[in-house]
Design a protein around this motif. Structure first.
Motif, PDB file in Angstrom:
ATOM      1  N   THR A 284       0.709  -1.273   0.059  1.00 13.42           N
ATOM      2  CA  THR A 284       0.011  -0.106  -0.160  1.00 13.42           C
ATOM      3  C   THR A 284       0.831   1.130  -0.092  1.00 13.42           C
ATOM      4  O   THR A 284       1.749   1.424   0.747  1.00 13.42           O
ATOM      5  N   TYR A 285       0.636   2.101  -1.136  1.00 16.56           N
ATOM      6  CA  TYR A 285       1.364   3.094  -1.095  1.00 16.56           C
ATOM      7  C   TYR A 285       0.545   4.368  -0.560  1.00 16.56           C
ATOM      8  O   TYR A 285      -0.581   4.502  -0.870  1.00 16.56           O
ATOM      9  N   THR A 286       1.199   5.363   0.404  1.00 14.49           N
ATOM     10  CA  THR A 286       0.402   6.195   1.074  1.00 14.49           C
ATOM     11  C   THR A 286       0.925   7.726   0.862  1.00 14.49           C
ATOM     12  O   THR A 286       0.686   8.461   1.732  1.00 14.49           O
ATOM     13  N   GLY A 287       1.937   7.806  -0.216  1.00 15.67           N
ATOM     14  CA  GLY A 287       2.491   8.962  -0.460  1.00 15.67           C
ATOM     15  C   GLY A 287       1.649  10.048  -1.373  1.00 15.67           C
ATOM     16  O   GLY A 287       0.563   9.516  -1.625  1.00 15.67           O
ATOM     17  N   PRO A 288       2.420  11.004  -2.048  1.00 13.48           N
ATOM     18  CA  PRO A 288       1.528  11.960  -2.659  1.00 13.48           C
ATOM     19  C   PRO A 288       1.248  11.239  -4.251  1.00 13.48           C
ATOM     20  O   PRO A 288       1.789  10.121  -4.317  1.00 13.48           O
ATOM     21  N   ALA A 289       0.017  11.824  -4.896  1.00 15.93           N
ATOM     22  CA  ALA A 289      -0.153  11.169  -6.019  1.00 15.93           C
ATOM     23  C   ALA A 289       0.854  11.396  -7.075  1.00 15.93           C
ATOM     24  O   ALA A 289       1.898  12.540  -6.693  1.00 15.93           O
ATOM     25  N   ARG A 290       0.750  10.663  -8.144  1.00 22.03           N
ATOM     26  CA  ARG A 290       1.695  11.035  -9.174  1.00 22.03           C
ATOM     27  C   ARG A 290       1.706  12.449  -9.604  1.00 22.03           C
ATOM     28  O   ARG A 290       0.560  13.089  -9.865  1.00 22.03           O
ATOM     29  N   ARG A 291       2.816  13.009  -9.899  1.00 19.44           N
ATOM     30  CA  ARG A 291       2.819  14.610 -10.241  1.00 19.44           C
ATOM     31  C   ARG A 291       4.152  14.758 -11.105  1.00 19.44           C
ATOM     32  O   ARG A 291       5.146  14.006 -11.012  1.00 19.44           O
ATOM     33  N   PRO A 292       3.977  15.837 -11.959  1.00 20.79           N
ATOM     34  CA  PRO A 292       5.003  16.013 -12.797  1.00 20.79           C
ATOM     35  C   PRO A 292       6.150  16.929 -12.134  1.00 20.79           C
ATOM     36  O   PRO A 292       5.966  17.485 -11.176  1.00 20.79           O
ATOM     37  N   LEU A 293       7.643  16.845 -12.557  1.00 20.02           N
ATOM     38  CA  LEU A 293       8.262  17.495 -11.887  1.00 20.02           C
ATOM     39  C   LEU A 293       8.419  18.791 -12.488  1.00 20.02           C
ATOM     40  O   LEU A 293       8.134  19.236 -13.691  1.00 20.02           O
ATOM     41  N   PRO A 294       8.457  20.007 -11.846  1.00 25.42           N
ATOM     42  CA  PRO A 294       8.205  21.588 -11.895  1.00 25.42           C
ATOM     43  C   PRO A 294       9.352  21.873 -13.012  1.00 25.42           C
ATOM     44  O   PRO A 294      10.396  21.236 -13.174  1.00 25.42           O
ATOM     45  N   ASN A 295       8.803  22.655 -13.939  1.00 18.20           N
ATOM     46  CA  ASN A 295       9.888  23.142 -15.010  1.00 18.20           C
ATOM     47  C   ASN A 295      10.916  24.242 -14.149  1.00 18.20           C
ATOM     48  O   ASN A 295      12.034  23.925 -14.690  1.00 18.20           O
ATOM     49  N   ASP A 296      10.775  25.017 -13.455  1.00 15.76           N
ATOM     50  CA  ASP A 296      11.441  25.703 -12.498  1.00 15.76           C
ATOM     51  C   ASP A 296      12.033  24.641 -11.382  1.00 15.76           C
ATOM     52  O   ASP A 296      11.356  24.537 -10.503  1.00 15.76           O
ATOM     53  N   LEU A 297      13.111  24.458 -11.421  1.00 17.32           N
ATOM     54  CA  LEU A 297      13.860  23.687 -10.476  1.00 17.32           C
ATOM     55  C   LEU A 297      14.834  24.346  -9.418  1.00 17.32           C
ATOM     56  O   LEU A 297      15.695  23.908  -8.951  1.00 17.32           O
ATOM     57  N   ASP A 298      14.643  25.980  -9.614  1.00 15.80           N
ATOM     58  CA  ASP A 298      15.429  26.476  -8.754  1.00 15.80           C
ATOM     59  C   ASP A 298      14.803  26.386  -7.176  1.00 15.80           C
ATOM     60  O   ASP A 298      13.980  27.036  -6.826  1.00 15.80           O
ATOM     61  N   ARG A 299      15.568  25.596  -6.450  1.00 16.31           N
ATOM     62  CA  ARG A 299      15.046  25.337  -5.089  1.00 16.31           C
ATOM     63  C   ARG A 299      15.999  25.919  -3.742  1.00 16.31           C
ATOM     64  O   ARG A 299      15.882  25.687  -2.925  1.00 16.31           O
TER      65      ARG A 299
END
Length: 299
Positions: A284-299
């Motif tokens: 059972t996976y309980t993490g975030p739903a599948r999501r795209p990587l943001p274009n802006d990767l300035d973290r």
């Protein structure tokens, strides 16, 4: 001759003769258990060649732990407890780990070590903890001067259990079972304890304490909370005079037989990298739903 001697965190130079160094080396380890000399081996004073073929393995375990050989009746009761603890199937984490380890390429010693390492407070410790509980009740009886008066047993049992509840304890080791409504090992072992008590092999004091605990924790509940194998083997080991630490140790010895058998069986069956469940079942996976990587990767 100059050497050094440890004093806490310091090493203080000393001068010692060769004989003094030999004497110090001989004192480094001291044991009452075994004496090994060229051409001689003795366990607790008994020459090994006299033990071999005349003394059983269970007797030898007792000898190593207790310092003397058991009577036949003591050995029989001790052996019964060991037999009862040998195995409880692949649902037991220690057994499952042994089997999984072999499918990862581990040799038998590594598979057994991996399994034994999880016989800790939760999976392997309830027997020891139950012995400690019984001994605490026994100590309470002795504290109030009722060494042989079991009339006050219920009172002492309730007092000790309440003390544990007040400390936040909600589960008493040695009672109840997640799989068996009634552990099939318990009635048989209790009958052997009762028979041994009737013959004077054991006192029967801890059998009474164990039953008193079962009565007390079942009081007011719709279903009785029956003693399990940890609770009844704790009775046996207390009756036979083992310490709680020895109780856990002999449980590990017994379970090691099952661990070995399962490890070898899995080696025979083969299989590669088998996890705790089939791959088709997943988890059972309980993490975030599948999501795209943001274009802006300035973290």
């Amino acid at each position: 001759m100059s050497t050094t001697t440890d004093h806490g965190d310091e090493r203080v130079p000393t001068t010692a003769s060769p004989q003094e160094l030999v004497d110090e080396a001989r004192r480094w380890w001291q044991t009452d258990i075994i004496d090994v000399r060229p051409g001689e081996i003795s366990l607790r004073g008994y020459p090994i060649q006299e033990l071999i073929g005349n003394v059983g393995f269970v007797d030898t375990i007792w000898l190593m732990l207790r310092g003397e050989l058991p009577s036949r009746a003591q050995a029989a009761l001790f052996e019964a407890a060991l037999v009862a603890s040998v195995d409880h199937g692949p649902a037991a984490p220690s057994i499952a780990i042994a089997r999984m380890a072999t499918t990862c390429g581990a040799p038998v010693n590594s598979a057994m070590a991996s399994a034994i390492n999880v016989l800790d407070d939760v999976h392997g410790g309830p027997g020891q903890q139950c012995m400690e509980l019984y001994l605490e009740i026994d100590a309470e009886l002795r504290r109030v001067g009722h060494l042989d008066d079991m009339v006050h047993l219920d009172e002492a049992t309730r007092l000790v259990l309440q003390r544990h509840r007040d400390a936040g304890v909600r589960y008493f080791p040695g009672f109840g079972h997640r799989f068996h409504p009634l552990d099939p090992r318990t009635p048989r072992l209790l009958s052997l304890v009762d028979a041994a008590a009737a013959e004077g092999v054991v006192n029967g004091r801890f059998a009474a304490i164990g039953r008193a605990v079962e009565d007390a924790i079942s009081e007011g509940r719709p279903k009785r909370i029956p003693m399990n194998v940890d609770g009844v083997t704790a009775i046996i080991y207390c009756e036979l005079g083992l310490t709680p630490e020895q109780g856990r140790g002999v449980f590990i010895l017994a379970r090691s037989v099952g661990i070995l058998a399962h490890a070898v069986e899995q080696m025979t069956q083969g299989g590669r990298i088998k996890g705790p469940m089939p791959k088709s079942i997943g988890y059972t996976y309980t993490g975030p739903a599948r999501r795209p990587l943001p274009n802006d990767l300035d973290r």
